[in-house]
Design a protein around this motif. Sequence first.
Motif, PDB file in Angstrom:
ATOM      1  N   PRO A 192       2.611 -35.111 -21.723  1.00 20.56           N
ATOM      2  CA  PRO A 192       1.549 -36.094 -22.513  1.00 20.56           C
ATOM      3  C   PRO A 192       1.989 -36.495 -23.842  1.00 20.56           C
ATOM      4  O   PRO A 192       2.995 -36.092 -24.371  1.00 20.56           O
ATOM      5  N   ASP A 193       1.327 -37.514 -24.344  1.00 24.32           N
ATOM      6  CA  ASP A 193       1.569 -38.087 -25.578  1.00 24.32           C
ATOM      7  C   ASP A 193       1.981 -37.129 -26.775  1.00 24.32           C
ATOM      8  O   ASP A 193       2.686 -37.373 -27.515  1.00 24.32           O
ATOM      9  N   THR A 217      -2.805 -42.158 -21.552  1.00 19.64           N
ATOM     10  CA  THR A 217      -1.437 -41.821 -21.693  1.00 19.64           C
ATOM     11  C   THR A 217      -0.629 -41.744 -20.404  1.00 19.64           C
ATOM     12  O   THR A 217       0.558 -41.855 -20.549  1.00 19.64           O
ATOM     13  N   LYS A 218      -1.223 -41.677 -19.226  1.00 19.42           N
ATOM     14  CA  LYS A 218      -0.405 -41.660 -17.921  1.00 19.42           C
ATOM     15  C   LYS A 218      -0.235 -43.414 -17.585  1.00 19.42           C
ATOM     16  O   LYS A 218       0.415 -43.457 -16.510  1.00 19.42           O
TER      17      LYS A 218
END
Length: 324
Positions: free
Chosen positions: A233-234, A12-13
């Motif tokens: 975060p997602d 996700t990053k």
Amino acid sequence: MRICLIVRRVNTKAGGIAVYTRNLMKRLAKEGHEVELSPPERLFYLLWQFFKVPLWLVRSRCDVYHAVGVIEGIALPLLKPKTEKRITIHDLIPLKHPRKGLKGFLERFFIRLGLLSARGYDIVYAVSHLTKVDLVRLGGISEDKIRVVHQPIDERFFTVPRGVGKFKEQRTFTIGYISRMDYHKRHALLVELFKRWNNPSARLLLAGTGEEFERVRGLAEGDKRIKLLGFVPDGELIEFYDSLDVYVHASKYEGWGLPILEALARGKPVVVFDDAEIPNEVATFCLRMSPMSFNLELEKLFENRKQAKKLSILKSKALRTLLH
């Protein structure tokens, strides 16, 4: 059909390309294809591109190979000349807004190398008509080879019931921006403009990290209305968008603009600056403002926020039609 994806990172990053890759994997699996991923980049790009990926390509046996970015599949046409090859190109930011110094030189070098390699692909997917024009003009890629395929967003941005996000303070008018803090994203410009807006009820939430983070934090220092959230975060993206009254995307250029679409899907008014290059397919849903009149326009949105919200919900429904 067995489809191999050449991708550096899917966590996700890793940004927009990783989001695109995860969505592509879901779609391919839904269509009944078998999906295999290249080994991930762990140490540094050169080792991955010119050693790990070629070694994997020699050993792999797939019906189709698909590079998910312009610098991901440089070696593919040389090592798999007879197999069907596809590549998705999202933007050409390093060529249109070049960075200074050695880092900028290396970015441009590998982008140009990737574009040269892309000429050997069977299909080149562009995420917008703006990217297609750039590929023809700056990349020398045949227009007949390019297909525009809009990048979708996760369905949850449309379907999860709207609420009040956890980042929202009571009785405030909250503006937000989420993006990696790179030089062309113009977080500093947004902070400077916001600081001139003398509205004690206003808040500015900046989500993301990157090379500009410390500079932006320094500019925001002393104004308690501005909060830097760092990496969101997602799983908390909907909370972030639902905390906003207005989403402002200050970027100078976008090949597509996923955060814009996600904010629109959550029923938020979206502002872009009138000097930015944003694909028409996306910009048509946004409010265009000049940086010179930004605070005046924000004040109008503040005074008419209920009406703006109603119009944004209608735009969200129209957006869903575009992406489907």
